[in-house]
Enzyme design. Structure first.
Site, PDB file in Angstrom:
ATOM      1  N   ASN A   8      50.623  70.810  29.673  1.00  0.00           N
ATOM      2  CA  ASN A   8      49.578  71.825  29.550  1.00  0.00           C
ATOM      3  C   ASN A   8      49.680  72.416  28.147  1.00  0.00           C
ATOM      4  O   ASN A   8      50.614  73.163  27.863  1.00  0.00           O
ATOM      5  CB  ASN A   8      49.795  72.897  30.634  1.00  0.00           C
ATOM      6  CG  ASN A   8      48.793  74.026  30.529  1.00  0.00           C
ATOM      7  OD1 ASN A   8      47.873  73.986  29.708  1.00  0.00           O
ATOM      8  ND2 ASN A   8      48.963  75.047  31.359  1.00  0.00           N
ATOM      9  N   LYS A  10      47.697  74.497  26.803  1.00  0.00           N
ATOM     10  CA  LYS A  10      47.186  75.874  26.750  1.00  0.00           C
ATOM     11  C   LYS A  10      46.267  76.046  25.531  1.00  0.00           C
ATOM     12  O   LYS A  10      45.480  75.160  25.226  1.00  0.00           O
ATOM     13  CB  LYS A  10      48.362  76.858  26.769  1.00  0.00           C
ATOM     14  CG  LYS A  10      49.285  76.584  27.971  1.00  0.00           C
ATOM     15  CD  LYS A  10      50.314  77.631  28.247  1.00  0.00           C
ATOM     16  CE  LYS A  10      51.140  77.221  29.465  1.00  0.00           C
ATOM     17  NZ  LYS A  10      52.085  78.231  29.887  1.00  0.00           N
ATOM     18  N   HIS A  97      45.894  77.995  37.604  1.00  0.00           N
ATOM     19  CA  HIS A  97      47.081  78.204  36.783  1.00  0.00           C
ATOM     20  C   HIS A  97      47.419  79.699  36.748  1.00  0.00           C
ATOM     21  O   HIS A  97      46.518  80.547  36.757  1.00  0.00           O
ATOM     22  CB  HIS A  97      46.861  77.683  35.360  1.00  0.00           C
ATOM     23  CG  HIS A  97      48.124  77.723  34.559  1.00  0.00           C
ATOM     24  ND1 HIS A  97      48.536  78.855  33.898  1.00  0.00           N
ATOM     25  CD2 HIS A  97      49.094  76.798  34.381  1.00  0.00           C
ATOM     26  CE1 HIS A  97      49.708  78.609  33.324  1.00  0.00           C
ATOM     27  NE2 HIS A  97      50.063  77.367  33.599  1.00  0.00           N
ATOM     28  N   GLU A  99      48.176  81.672  34.494  1.00  0.00           N
ATOM     29  CA  GLU A  99      47.500  82.487  33.470  1.00  0.00           C
ATOM     30  C   GLU A  99      46.046  82.763  33.843  1.00  0.00           C
ATOM     31  O   GLU A  99      45.499  83.820  33.527  1.00  0.00           O
ATOM     32  CB  GLU A  99      47.633  81.801  32.107  1.00  0.00           C
ATOM     33  CG  GLU A  99      49.058  81.966  31.574  1.00  0.00           C
ATOM     34  CD  GLU A  99      49.635  80.749  30.879  1.00  0.00           C
ATOM     35  OE1 GLU A  99      48.873  79.920  30.353  1.00  0.00           O
ATOM     36  OE2 GLU A  99      50.881  80.629  30.864  1.00  0.00           O
ATOM     37  N   GLU A 174      54.561  76.752  40.206  1.00  0.00           N
ATOM     38  CA  GLU A 174      55.044  77.362  38.965  1.00  0.00           C
ATOM     39  C   GLU A 174      55.358  78.832  39.237  1.00  0.00           C
ATOM     40  O   GLU A 174      54.437  79.664  39.276  1.00  0.00           O
ATOM     41  CB  GLU A 174      53.968  77.287  37.871  1.00  0.00           C
ATOM     42  CG  GLU A 174      53.581  75.879  37.492  1.00  0.00           C
ATOM     43  CD  GLU A 174      52.927  75.838  36.115  1.00  0.00           C
ATOM     44  OE1 GLU A 174      53.554  75.292  35.204  1.00  0.00           O
ATOM     45  OE2 GLU A 174      51.819  76.360  35.949  1.00  0.00           O
ATOM     46  N   GLY A 180      57.090  80.251  30.417  1.00  0.00           N
ATOM     47  CA  GLY A 180      57.162  80.711  29.035  1.00  0.00           C
ATOM     48  C   GLY A 180      58.281  81.708  28.776  1.00  0.00           C
ATOM     49  O   GLY A 180      58.317  82.351  27.739  1.00  0.00           O
ATOM     50  N   SER A 219      59.252  76.633  32.173  1.00  0.00           N
ATOM     51  CA  SER A 219      60.390  76.440  31.268  1.00  0.00           C
ATOM     52  C   SER A 219      61.095  75.090  31.461  1.00  0.00           C
ATOM     53  O   SER A 219      62.319  75.002  31.347  1.00  0.00           O
ATOM     54  CB  SER A 219      61.384  77.603  31.396  1.00  0.00           C
ATOM     55  OG  SER A 219      60.764  78.809  30.997  1.00  0.00           O
TER      56      SER A 219
HETATM   57  P1  13P Z   1      56.288  76.649  29.945  1.00  0.00           P
HETATM   58  O1  13P Z   1      56.792  75.244  30.142  1.00  0.00           O
HETATM   59  O2  13P Z   1      56.001  76.967  28.502  1.00  0.00           O
HETATM   60  O3  13P Z   1      57.159  77.652  30.627  1.00  0.00           O
HETATM   61  O4  13P Z   1      54.850  76.736  30.666  1.00  0.00           O
HETATM   62  C1  13P Z   1      54.740  76.296  31.964  1.00  0.00           C
HETATM   63  C2  13P Z   1      53.309  76.217  32.323  1.00  0.00           C
HETATM   64  O5  13P Z   1      52.628  77.209  32.479  1.00  0.00           O
HETATM   65  C3  13P Z   1      52.707  74.883  32.478  1.00  0.00           C
HETATM   66  O6  13P Z   1      51.463  74.970  33.066  1.00  0.00           O
END
Ligand code: 13P
Length: 255
Positions: A8, A10, A97, A99, A174, A180, A219
């Protein structure tokens, strides 16, 4: 079950940067991708077509959209339709997701409607679920995952029976507190959450629930990917930060 390793990206990478990273992946993956593994990259909208061109015809490599609006077309300023995503080469979409849920306020109901819409209009869908830290601390892990999954399974139209879902629906667990933050969920926590998710999937769609892949995200890094993917009911990984550099993502794919 075959394993899905997804990136992803982002809101990172312009077209040139995306095509460069995609090119680094496509140059080696057709030879080294372990049998039964599939790689999906979710670039920002403006780079989907660039990545799709690089991946075109390469076995085991697919591209997807991070977001869309659940209507065929219309007066929805700023939104993207499923057909528009397909037009630039997307085969997959993300729905729900963390976010989207927590930064943009998407409700369980909207996420469910989006996942149903994408599946009904022929794109494979990765439905993301996961609890916030306070929910975990309150002992609400089961209740949160149940609520998020139930919203989708109950929103399905009659024609979208459980048997039709394997091969086109994937779940990504997740935990919000691990995204993150560098704080990866421990093996016990991942095993528990994936076990709960598997049990819920079987409750909603019976045996078909055994065939739906459950990815872990939060992560994931080259040094923890191997241990995570070896856990029961972990059928893949959804990687954010560590997927932005081809070398790091390649190590995760090979883990
Ligand atoms: P990170 O791997 O940066 O923690 O992000 C995970 C994520 O949101 C993947 O969709």
């Amino acid at each position: 079950m075959h394993k899905i390793i997804a990136a992803n990206w982002k809101m990172y990478k312009d077209r040139t940067q995306a095509a460069t990273t995609a090119g680094e992946l496509a140059a080696v993956l057709p030879e080294i991708l372990p049998a039964g593994r599939e790689v999906i990259v979710f670039p920002p909208f403006t780079a989907i077509e660039s990545v799709a061109r690089v991946f075109d015809g390469k076995k085991g490599l697919a591209v997807g959209g991070q977001n869309f609006y659940p209507a065929p077309e219309g007066a929805f300023t700023g939104e993207i339709s499923i057909d528009m995503l397909r037009d630039v080469g997307a085969q997959w979409v993300l729905a729900g997701h963390s976010e989207r849920r927590h930064v943009f306020g998407e409700s369980d109901e909207l996420v469910a409607r989006k996942a149903v819409f994408a599946l009904s209009h022929g794109l494979k869908t990765m439905l993301c679920i996961g609890e916030k830290l306070e929910e975990r601390e309150q002992g609400s892990l089961y209740a949160v995952l149940e609520r998020q999954l139930m919203a989708f399974f109950e929103a399905r139209p009659d024609g979208m029976a459980g048997e039709t879902l394997p091969g086109r629906l994937a779940i990504a667990y997740e935990p919000v507190w691990a995204i993150g933050t560098g704080k990866v969920a421990g093996p016990g926590e991942v095993r528990e959450a994936h076990g709960v998710t598997r049990a819920l999937l079987e409750r909603f769609v019976g045996d078909s629930g055994k065939k739906l892949p459950i990815l872990y995200g939060g992560s994931v890094k080259p040094d923890n990917a191997g241990a995570l993917i070896a856990l029961d009911n972990v059928d893949g990984l959804l990687v954010g930060g560590a997927s932005l550099e081809a070398q790091s993502f390649l190590q995760i794919i090979g883990a």
